[in-house]
Design an enzyme around this catalytic site. Structure first.
Site, PDB file in Angstrom:
ATOM      1  N   ASN A 148       0.852  -1.181   0.000  1.00  0.00           N
ATOM      2  CA  ASN A 148       0.000   0.000   0.000  1.00  0.00           C
ATOM      3  C   ASN A 148       0.891   1.235   0.000  1.00  0.00           C
ATOM      4  O   ASN A 148       1.792   1.354   0.831  1.00  0.00           O
ATOM      5  CB  ASN A 148      -0.908  -0.008   1.233  1.00  0.00           C
ATOM      6  CG  ASN A 148      -1.879  -1.167   1.202  1.00  0.00           C
ATOM      7  OD1 ASN A 148      -2.509  -1.418   0.173  1.00  0.00           O
ATOM      8  ND2 ASN A 148      -1.999  -1.896   2.302  1.00  0.00           N
ATOM      9  N   GLU A 172      -1.053   2.466   6.330  1.00  0.00           N
ATOM     10  CA  GLU A 172      -1.143   2.851   7.741  1.00  0.00           C
ATOM     11  C   GLU A 172       0.222   3.188   8.334  1.00  0.00           C
ATOM     12  O   GLU A 172       0.330   4.075   9.172  1.00  0.00           O
ATOM     13  CB  GLU A 172      -1.751   1.705   8.564  1.00  0.00           C
ATOM     14  CG  GLU A 172      -3.230   1.479   8.313  1.00  0.00           C
ATOM     15  CD  GLU A 172      -3.735   0.214   9.010  1.00  0.00           C
ATOM     16  OE1 GLU A 172      -3.018  -0.335   9.873  1.00  0.00           O
ATOM     17  OE2 GLU A 172      -4.849  -0.212   8.656  1.00  0.00           O
ATOM     18  N   HIS A 179       6.820  -1.227   3.099  1.00  0.00           N
ATOM     19  CA  HIS A 179       6.714  -2.646   3.428  1.00  0.00           C
ATOM     20  C   HIS A 179       5.909  -3.371   2.364  1.00  0.00           C
ATOM     21  O   HIS A 179       5.066  -2.776   1.699  1.00  0.00           O
ATOM     22  CB  HIS A 179       6.065  -2.866   4.802  1.00  0.00           C
ATOM     23  CG  HIS A 179       4.750  -2.166   4.988  1.00  0.00           C
ATOM     24  ND1 HIS A 179       4.661  -0.824   5.289  1.00  0.00           N
ATOM     25  CD2 HIS A 179       3.465  -2.607   4.919  1.00  0.00           C
ATOM     26  CE1 HIS A 179       3.399  -0.477   5.404  1.00  0.00           C
ATOM     27  NE2 HIS A 179       2.636  -1.535   5.174  1.00  0.00           N
TER      28      HIS A 179
END
Ligand code: AMP
Length: 124
Positions: free
Chosen positions: A95, A103, A108
């Site tokens: 993401n 978030e 990652h």
């Protein structure tokens, strides 16, 4: 480490890298750390992070060295094998930014596996 001024050194993955908070470690080398996601979305749900200070995929793609990039790509393949994820297949997700609902602002990649994962996106 990169010199990215927008990187927040107090994000939760930076704290994990410093050893300030624990993680369930799967794999580590000079460039990469992998650990189990704290809220798994599948029987296998790992997070792979570079040790450098990169906010997201865009930052990593633009600013990681060739060595960091190659190490990260190769580590994901190794970790998928370590977890037994490659036999039945797995999904990689990263993401990047607001629309992707990122978030944690440290780059990652999620490795998800262990069951049929369904369609790539759940809604409109
Ligand atoms: P993203 O929305 O792509 O930024 O995903 C962040 C992921 O980090 C989520 O799947 C969280 O469950 C996971 N997460 C947050 N805090 C921790 C933690 N302390 N240890 C392991 N995973 C975490």
């Amino acid at each position: 480490m990169s010199n990215n001024m927008s990187y927040d050194p107090n994000n939760i993955f930076a704290k994990i890298l410093r050893g300030d908070i624990p993680c369930k470690k799967i794999f580590e080398n000079d460039h990469v750390l992998a650990f189990h996601d704290i809220h798994p979305q599948a029987p296998i749900h790992a997070l792979v992070i570079p040790k450098g200070a990169f906010v997201d995929y865009a930052d990593f793609a633009a600013n990681a060295s060739d060595v960091q990039s190659a190490a990260f790509t190769k580590a994901i393949g190794e970790i998928a094998k370590l977890l037994g994820a490659h036999e039945q297949g797995y999904r990689l997700i990263s993401n990047c930014g607001v629309n992707a609902h990122q978030e944690v602002p440290h780059y990652h990649v999620h490795i998800l596996a262990g069951r049929a994962l369904g369609p790539m996106l759940s809604g409109k």
